[in-house]
Motif scaffolding. Structure first.
Motif, mmCIF file in Angstrom:
data_model
loop_
_atom_site.group_PDB
_atom_site.id
_atom_site.type_symbol
_atom_site.label_atom_id
_atom_site.label_comp_id
_atom_site.label_asym_id
_atom_site.label_seq_id
_atom_site.Cartn_x
_atom_site.Cartn_y
_atom_site.Cartn_z
ATOM 1 N N GLY A 1 1.049 -1.480 -0.310
ATOM 2 C CA GLY A 1 0.211 0.100 -0.274
ATOM 3 C C GLY A 1 0.423 1.187 -0.189
ATOM 4 N N ILE A 2 1.778 0.885 -0.633
ATOM 5 C CA ILE A 2 2.724 2.381 -1.255
ATOM 6 C C ILE A 2 2.833 3.198 -2.219
ATOM 7 N N GLU A 3 2.314 3.996 -2.484
ATOM 8 C CA GLU A 3 2.317 5.035 -3.379
ATOM 9 C C GLU A 3 3.605 5.099 -4.349
ATOM 10 N N MET A 4 3.002 4.860 -5.225
ATOM 11 C CA MET A 4 5.045 5.262 -6.431
ATOM 12 C C MET A 4 5.118 6.215 -6.886
ATOM 13 N N THR A 5 5.829 8.031 -6.034
ATOM 14 C CA THR A 5 5.360 8.961 -7.073
ATOM 15 C C THR A 5 6.743 8.748 -8.215
ATOM 16 N N GLY B 1 13.180 3.184 -0.964
ATOM 17 C CA GLY B 1 12.357 3.195 0.519
ATOM 18 C C GLY B 1 11.858 2.229 0.525
ATOM 19 N N LEU B 2 11.897 1.163 -0.224
ATOM 20 C CA LEU B 2 10.318 0.289 -0.648
ATOM 21 C C LEU B 2 11.218 -1.032 0.679
ATOM 22 N N PRO B 3 10.162 -2.318 1.254
ATOM 23 C CA PRO B 3 10.299 -2.520 2.361
ATOM 24 C C PRO B 3 11.575 -4.029 1.827
ATOM 25 N N LEU B 4 12.069 -4.246 2.070
ATOM 26 C CA LEU B 4 13.228 -5.086 1.610
ATOM 27 C C LEU B 4 12.083 -6.744 2.018
ATOM 28 N N GLU B 5 11.406 -6.516 3.094
ATOM 29 C CA GLU B 5 10.584 -8.093 2.867
ATOM 30 C C GLU B 5 9.265 -8.694 1.530
ATOM 31 N N GLY B 6 9.845 -7.395 1.325
ATOM 32 C CA GLY B 6 8.728 -8.031 -0.168
ATOM 33 C C GLY B 6 9.231 -8.699 -1.155
ATOM 34 N N LEU B 7 10.982 -8.890 -1.507
ATOM 35 C CA LEU B 7 11.675 -9.992 -1.536
ATOM 36 C C LEU B 7 10.975 -10.471 -1.748
ATOM 37 N N GLY B 8 10.779 -11.553 -0.138
ATOM 38 C CA GLY B 8 10.087 -12.687 0.643
ATOM 39 C C GLY B 8 8.929 -13.212 -0.410
ATOM 40 N N LEU B 9 8.568 -12.385 -1.120
ATOM 41 C CA LEU B 9 7.185 -12.513 -1.138
ATOM 42 C C LEU B 9 6.842 -13.465 -3.292
#
Ligand code: ASP
Length: 417
Positions: free
Chosen positions: A327-331, A368-376
């Motif tokens: 839910g992070i907006e990419m500008t 600055g996106l969450p690195l945990e996202g890699l796990g997905l």
């Protein structure tokens, strides 16, 4: 020779299909000795590894010797500089275009929206701290050529081989004996490549069967949208972008190119390694596309190391996927940063399986996106890696063809035959 190549293409394609079906069937077998010990870690592993190790054993000597030959025969340091700068500009700009395409697809098709996070098998990922760019740049110069070769550090080998080739050509007559020797060594290694190529169908079968028997497709279902969008991006890049480049810069037929280059793409698909595909790409460039070795011996190994259009597409889609999933907006400035970091990251991405996903951590960090996202996405990364590696190696050969054509170093009769 042509007849043989046609046969090889068909054989490798059939092996790919049979490997895929066998892999999926084995995935559905109950766990036990037959599935795990006899098939996956026995037969499939054996066939795949013998082939893979056979190619890998040739990569370092081949790159080293063929590049020395190429540089020595080019004779002219100015020409080397011109080809070098054209190649690097080409590689960097196609990678940037690839990321832009993937970001547009990610914004429009929204891979991470409506995601069932609970259904995804997340994979614990440890993030390696990557070296800063300046270090990647100065480490291109090896401080020990033996260790560069032992570690397969491609950029370092390229730098040393280029220098050696230039040195030989500057030596002139005095260097003739050595130049001749390297030429003969090159012939020998290319012969060995031909022998290993005979095993390609069996090896491809083993590699693909193992992948599909292990990864399976159930993990794929919740991530279908992400994988689909990456593959769509790869397809657009391989047809629209490469097609336009071929038309504008070379006036060559992309169809003919694909007909001849496809065995290398299949090898890239099954090995997920640009490095492992180098011997095949070089062989096809010379014998099927009519490209002079002077050009391809430089551009193909360099491309396998620094040109990663397919990886860039994955990184663009993955960044948006992760942003949307959290839910992070990419500008727009964030997206521009992704274009810049992913293009630079491609220089440091080694042509080995999974390297692109590791480099993705650098791209995520930069915005600055969450690195945990890699796990997905890690659990199914191999399935994406296979496709993106095929496009990575295709990009190298497309650029090689265009540069060769512009340097009058392409035999059009061979290309069109
Ligand atoms: N496997 C890719 C290659 O060898 C790199 C990546 O992981 O994206 O080109």
């Amino acid at each position: 020779m042509k007849q043989g190549k046609m046969n090889l293409t068909t054989k490798v394609l059939v092996a790919l299909g049979v490997g895929l079906v066998t892999g999926i069937l084995v995935y559905n077998l109950p766990a036990g000795t037959l599935k795990d010990t006899v098939l996956i870690n026995g037969l499939f592993q054996f066939l795949g590894q013998v082939f893979l190790r056979g190619i890998m054993m040739l990569v370092v000597p081949l790159v080293f010797v063929s590049l020395i030959n190429g540089a020595a025969n080019m004779g002219d340091v100015k020409k080397l500089g011109r080809v070098g700068s054209k190649t690097i500009i080409f590689y960097m700009s196609t990678t940037a275009v690839a990321i832009i395409i993937s970001l547009i697809l990610g914004v429009v098709l929204k891979p991470g929206v409506g995601l069932d996070m609970g259904a995804i098998q997340t994979v614990e990922t440890t993030i390696n701290q990557k070296a800063p760019l300046v270090q990647i740049l100065y480490e291109m110069v090896p401080n020990n050529i033996i260790s560069a070769m032992a570690n397969g550090s491609m950029l370092q080998i390229i730098v040393f081989a280029l220098l050696t080739g230039v040195g030989l050509s500057l030596l002139g007559e005095k260097g003739e004996y050595l130049t001749d020797l390297f030429q003969k060594l090159n012939d020998l290694i290319m012969k060995l490549v031909e022998i290993v190529m005979l095993f390609a169908p069996i090896g491809v079968f083993g590699l693909i069967a193992k992948t599909f028997a292990t990864v399976g497709y159930s993990a794929l279902i919740p991530l279908m949208k992400y994988v689909g969008i990456v593959y769509l991006g790869l397809l657009i890049h391989a047809t629209v972008i490469y097609g336009s480049l071929f038309k504008v810069f070379a006036g060559l037929s992309l169809r003919k190119f694909y007909k001849k280059f496809s065995p290398a793409m299949f090898v890239a698909f099954s090995t997920a390694s640009s490095n492992a595909t180098i011997p095949f790409s070089l062989d096809i460039c010379e014998k099927e596309l009519g490209i002079s070795k002077e050009i391809s011996s430089f551009t193909i190994p360099l491309g396998a190391t620094i040109n990663m259009d397919g990886t860039a597409i994955m990184q663009g889609v993955a960044s948006l996927f992760i942003a949307q999933a959290y839910g992070i907006e990419m500008t727009l400035p964030m997206m521009l940063t992704v274009v810049l970091t992913a293009t630079l990251a491609s220089i440091g991405t080694a042509g080995v399986p999974g390297a692109g996903a590791i480099m993705l951590s650098m791209v995520l960090q930069s915005v600055g996106l969450p690195l945990e996202g890699l796990g997905l996405i890690m659990g199914i990364d191999r399935l994406v890696d296979m496709g993106r590696t095929s496009i990575n190696v295709t990009g190298d050969a497309v650029c090689t063809s265009i540069i060769a054509k512009s340097e009058n170093a392409m035999d059009l009769e061979v290309f069109n035959s």
